[in-house]
Design a protein around this motif. Structure first.
Motif, PDB file in Angstrom:
ATOM      1  N   PRO A  76      -3.539  -4.509  16.909  1.00 39.43           N
ATOM      2  CA  PRO A  76      -5.145  -4.032  16.147  1.00 39.43           C
ATOM      3  C   PRO A  76      -5.755  -5.065  15.173  1.00 39.43           C
ATOM      4  N   ASP A  77      -7.199  -4.883  15.502  1.00 32.80           N
ATOM      5  CA  ASP A  77      -7.634  -6.308  14.621  1.00 32.80           C
ATOM      6  C   ASP A  77      -7.711  -5.858  13.199  1.00 32.80           C
ATOM      7  N   PRO A  78      -7.255  -6.808  12.284  1.00 34.80           N
ATOM      8  CA  PRO A  78      -6.845  -6.225  10.682  1.00 34.80           C
ATOM      9  C   PRO A  78      -7.961  -5.372  10.238  1.00 34.80           C
ATOM     10  N   ILE A  79      -7.840  -4.651   9.463  1.00 34.60           N
ATOM     11  CA  ILE A  79      -8.741  -3.612   8.393  1.00 34.60           C
ATOM     12  C   ILE A  79      -9.832  -4.602   7.580  1.00 34.60           C
ATOM     13  N   PRO A  80     -10.687  -3.990   7.882  1.00 37.45           N
ATOM     14  CA  PRO A  80     -11.973  -5.675   6.907  1.00 37.45           C
ATOM     15  C   PRO A  80     -11.635  -5.269   5.670  1.00 37.45           C
ATOM     16  N   GLU A  81     -11.601  -5.995   4.541  1.00 37.75           N
ATOM     17  CA  GLU A  81     -11.158  -6.015   3.307  1.00 37.75           C
ATOM     18  C   GLU A  81     -12.488  -5.832   2.827  1.00 37.75           C
ATOM     19  N   GLY A 257       3.102 -16.368   9.578  1.00 39.71           N
ATOM     20  CA  GLY A 257       4.984 -16.415  10.132  1.00 39.71           C
ATOM     21  C   GLY A 257       5.837 -16.007   9.449  1.00 39.71           C
ATOM     22  N   GLY A 258       5.315 -16.123   7.883  1.00 43.46           N
ATOM     23  CA  GLY A 258       6.563 -15.756   6.547  1.00 43.46           C
ATOM     24  C   GLY A 258       6.782 -14.450   5.949  1.00 43.46           C
ATOM     25  N   ARG A 259       6.485 -13.960   5.082  1.00 47.98           N
ATOM     26  CA  ARG A 259       6.780 -12.868   4.298  1.00 47.98           C
ATOM     27  C   ARG A 259       5.907 -11.955   4.851  1.00 47.98           C
ATOM     28  N   VAL A 260       6.417 -10.586   4.457  1.00 46.30           N
ATOM     29  CA  VAL A 260       5.361  -9.397   4.832  1.00 46.30           C
ATOM     30  C   VAL A 260       5.307  -9.066   3.402  1.00 46.30           C
ATOM     31  N   THR A 261       4.437  -8.672   2.674  1.00 45.01           N
ATOM     32  CA  THR A 261       3.813  -8.583   1.697  1.00 45.01           C
ATOM     33  C   THR A 261       2.933  -7.637   1.133  1.00 45.01           C
ATOM     34  N   GLY A 262       2.972  -6.502   2.254  1.00 50.03           N
ATOM     35  CA  GLY A 262       1.924  -5.524   1.961  1.00 50.03           C
ATOM     36  C   GLY A 262       1.760  -4.898   2.660  1.00 50.03           C
ATOM     37  N   VAL A 263       1.241  -3.299   2.448  1.00 43.11           N
ATOM     38  CA  VAL A 263       0.578  -2.645   3.975  1.00 43.11           C
ATOM     39  C   VAL A 263      -0.294  -1.836   3.425  1.00 43.11           C
ATOM     40  N   VAL A 264      -1.315  -2.008   4.923  1.00 40.83           N
ATOM     41  CA  VAL A 264      -2.502  -1.358   4.758  1.00 40.83           C
ATOM     42  C   VAL A 264      -2.642   0.309   5.192  1.00 40.83           C
ATOM     43  N   GLY A 274     -11.540   5.954   3.399  1.00 37.57           N
ATOM     44  CA  GLY A 274     -11.331   3.932   3.025  1.00 37.57           C
ATOM     45  C   GLY A 274      -9.881   4.047   2.789  1.00 37.57           C
ATOM     46  N   TYR A 275      -9.981   2.746   2.546  1.00 33.07           N
ATOM     47  CA  TYR A 275      -7.989   2.706   2.762  1.00 33.07           C
ATOM     48  C   TYR A 275      -7.333   1.743   1.125  1.00 33.07           C
ATOM     49  N   VAL A 276      -5.940   2.102   1.349  1.00 34.80           N
ATOM     50  CA  VAL A 276      -5.861   1.227  -0.058  1.00 34.80           C
ATOM     51  C   VAL A 276      -4.726   0.552   0.358  1.00 34.80           C
ATOM     52  N   GLN A 277      -4.376  -0.760   0.244  1.00 36.42           N
ATOM     53  CA  GLN A 277      -3.658  -2.068   0.256  1.00 36.42           C
ATOM     54  C   GLN A 277      -2.070  -1.594  -1.044  1.00 36.42           C
ATOM     55  N   PHE A 278      -1.485  -1.583  -0.347  1.00 32.16           N
ATOM     56  CA  PHE A 278      -0.136  -1.641  -1.148  1.00 32.16           C
ATOM     57  C   PHE A 278       0.734  -3.153  -1.076  1.00 32.16           C
ATOM     58  N   ASN A 279       0.763  -3.782  -2.577  1.00 32.00           N
ATOM     59  CA  ASN A 279       1.700  -4.697  -2.420  1.00 32.00           C
ATOM     60  C   ASN A 279       2.508  -4.962  -2.686  1.00 32.00           C
ATOM     61  N   GLY A 280       3.930  -5.259  -2.593  1.00 31.15           N
ATOM     62  CA  GLY A 280       5.509  -5.729  -2.988  1.00 31.15           C
ATOM     63  C   GLY A 280       5.776  -6.355  -2.295  1.00 31.15           C
ATOM     64  N   LYS A 281       7.422  -6.940  -2.680  1.00 30.26           N
ATOM     65  CA  LYS A 281       7.568  -7.810  -2.831  1.00 30.26           C
ATOM     66  C   LYS A 281       8.714  -7.763  -1.612  1.00 30.26           C
ATOM     67  N   TYR A 282       9.281  -6.211  -1.807  1.00 30.30           N
ATOM     68  CA  TYR A 282      10.081  -5.543  -0.735  1.00 30.30           C
ATOM     69  C   TYR A 282       8.820  -4.395   0.089  1.00 30.30           C
ATOM     70  N   ILE A 283       9.298  -3.985   1.244  1.00 31.60           N
ATOM     71  CA  ILE A 283       8.734  -3.408   2.177  1.00 31.60           C
ATOM     72  C   ILE A 283       9.590  -2.621   2.794  1.00 31.60           C
TER      73      ILE A 283
END
Length: 583
Positions: A76-81, A257-264, A274-283
């Motif tokens: 899907p299209d990215p969730i708008p910021e 093409g690199g690291r996964v850094t988060g999940v919305v 609304g949406y919550v963005q979770f950022n982390g070193k490991y998902i």
């Protein structure tokens, strides 16, 4: 096409238009969207000498063409910021509050890892019972010896066509004792009793699984696991894990093409907008199976789709234990969208069948079986999931077990103890009289049939009475010989049907439970791409781990998914994430 819109018409439309897509997908493992090489290989195989083209009605694919895409594969299209109302950050983000997600979170936190866990459910959730380990302090207390993995694992690998990842199997075997002892301590601290269940009757393999109980008996098989996840939740909170419920993962965030850094994630169940963005070193994805997404079933395991129905329902994230599918593949789809590959192994549906009170394993009756055409159609001394799977090719997907009162005592006299599946390991075996009483009670409840004559029994089962008498006569002839010349079943279970009643019978049907597997997964629980290279920062655990099972999940190792995929792999992954092993 949205998830809730998939129907039988859509499935048939996919078969007529999308493909070659459906047909070739069976050859290419439903290659992720954009995999031209896999599409070419699939088209070539399906063409079977047709000049490199595949035709399905009005669609023709040529070598080199890209396969038509299933809608769940299209990102899907990215969730708008501007719709993201909150951003949370932590070292480790775990998605899912089942056994695997909570185990990973607790194991990481106790080693100093900073963990946030969120889940679409409204609390910790379990979906079954039974937890395997090669050995444990409970087994040692009961003087239960670990089984020999050499012959048994060979048997199981062969049953899976050697299509599974043997490295994961052996890591699970070798590391399960430590993980189980860790879980036993957590369970005991929470007031749970950990017992062994009596499960399978395989000479080569384990006869047991661990279960968590507040009742001290086998009633925990479908309910006691909830106590285990609640104990893990308590331990997680004690170790500083941030837990957020009613939060559904929607999209992973991956650098180019690199690291996964988060999940919305989206707020659900009235928890807000609304949406919550979770950022982390490991998902870490621990989001369960894909068995309620009918399009994914049509792609990866169409036989199950045809059995459970075509209409698409909504996923209930607070479902505990149910038949007919559980979750909708949220994690698998998110992984595909950012470049993860599908597992190598064919789908492994989890079927169940049999009837209560039958001989082991899994409660299936190992005496005479007939289908609705009044034909004996198989050797009966196989695991209930196998015979349930085979029922998919039988008329009406129904069969009947038939026996008389001499059956249990004859089996016991031949050296086979009679335990009910899932019963406490410390309880004695059932006597023949106890089994007959169970069957008679089942007749009163409507779960068994009983008749004084074969004619009467045939009438109750809607079978051909004359054919039933012929089948019984032939079966008794083989029992007298002591050799099953029709199917060569183990003679231990060749027990004559007595000439005088009462005659007992029970219906056997195939029930679909779930499907194991999904994203391609390394032995270290890293999610991998089409080249088998780990995608940095992304992991998964639990039943969605790829290449653990193939063809069918057969219960030959009771509690294997909970004990290995969820507990052992979650435990070891959590410790390694906290140690920074994946920098």
């Amino acid at each position: 096409m949205t998830q809730s819109q998939f129907s039988r018409r859509d499935f048939l439309k996919i078969g007529a238009v999308g493909a070659a897509g459906a047909a070739a997908a069976g050859l290419a493992g439903c290659a992720p969207a954009g995999d031209k090489a896999a599409g070419a290989d699939a088209a070539s195989g399906a063409a079977a000498g047709g000049e490199g083209a595949v035709s399905t009605n009005d669609v023709v694919l040529k070598l080199g063409d890209e396969l038509p895409k299933w809608s769940f594969m299209v990102a899907p299209d990215p969730i708008p910021e501007d719709q993201i109302t909150e951003v949370k950050e932590n070292d480790i983000i775990v998605v899912g509050a089942g056994m695997s997600g909570l185990t990973t979170a607790v194991a990481a936190a106790e080693k100093g890892g900073k963990v946030t866990l969120f889940s679409a459910s409204s609390g910790p959730i379990s979906r079954g019972g039974s937890n395997y380990a090669r050995n444990s302090k409970v087994m040692e207390e009961l003087k239960v010896e670990p089984f020999n993995p050499t012959p048994f694992y060979y048997h199981e690998m062969r049953a899976a066509s050697f299509a599974v990842d043997q490295r994961k199997w052996m890591r699970g075997y070798n590391e399960s004792e430590e993980a189980m002892n860790w879980m036993i301590d957590i369970a005991n601290e929470a007031g749970l009793q950990v017992i062994l269940e009596r499960d399978n009757n395989f000479d080569l393999g384990p006869h047991y699984a661990h279960a968590f109980s507040t009742l001290g008996d086998s009633a925990m098989v479908s309910t006691g696991q909830q106590g285990a996840v609640e104990a893990l939740e308590k331990k997680a909170l004690e170790n500083g894990v941030e837990i957020i419920y009613d939060m559904k993962a929607e999209q992973l965030i991956r650098e180019d093409g690199g690291r996964v850094t988060g999940v919305v994630a989206s707020k659900i169940n009235g928890s807000g907008e609304g949406y919550v963005q979770f950022n982390g070193k490991y998902i870490v994805l621990a989001t369960g199976d894909y068995s309620t997404d009918k399009e994914m079933l049509a792609c990866y395991c169409p036989e199950a789709l045809q059995y459970v129905g075509f209409e698409q329902g909504e996923t209930d994230y607070n479902t505990s234990f149910q038949m007919g599918g559980i979750y909708g593949g949220d994690g698998q789809k998110m992984g595909l969208w950012i470049g993860a590959a599908w597992q190598h192994a064919p789908a492994a549906p989890m079927y169940q069948g049999g009837w209560g009170g039958g001989h082991e394993p899994c409660g299936f009756h190992w005496g005479l079986n007939v289908n609705t055409r009044t034909e004996r159609y198989q050797r009966e001394d196989v695991s209930a999931p196998y015979t349930a799977h085979y029922l998919l090719s039988q008329p009406d997907n129904i069969a009947y077990g038939i026996w008389t009162k001499n059956y249990p005592q004859t089996i016991i006299d031949r050296g086979q103890e009679w335990f009910l599946f899932g019963s406490d390991y410390t309880l004695p075996p059932k006597t023949a009289e106890e089994m007959i009483a169970i069957w008679d009670a089942g007749v009163e409840e409507g779960s068994y049939y009983k008749a004084d004559t074969l004619d009467d029994l045939a009438g109750q089962l809607d079978l051909d009475a004359a054919k039933l008498k012929e089948v019984v006569a032939r079966y008794n002839e083989l029992c007298k010989k002591g050799v099953d010349e029709d199917f060569y079943k183990d003679p231990t279970y060749l027990v004559e049907i007595e000439e005088t009643g009462p005659y007992y019978a029970a219906k056997n049907t195939c029930t679909f439970m779930t499907i194991m597997g999904g994203l391609r997964t390394s032995v270290d629980m890293e999610v991998c791409d089409e080249d088998d290279e780990p995608i940095p920062g992304l992991f998964n655990v639990g039943c969605m781990v790829g290449d653990m099972y193939a063809n069918e999940y057969n219960f030959a190792i009771p509690g294997n998914s909970y004990g290995i995929n969820c507990l052992t792999f979650g435990y070891t992954l959590g410790h390694r994430l906290a140690a920074g092993d994946f920098e």
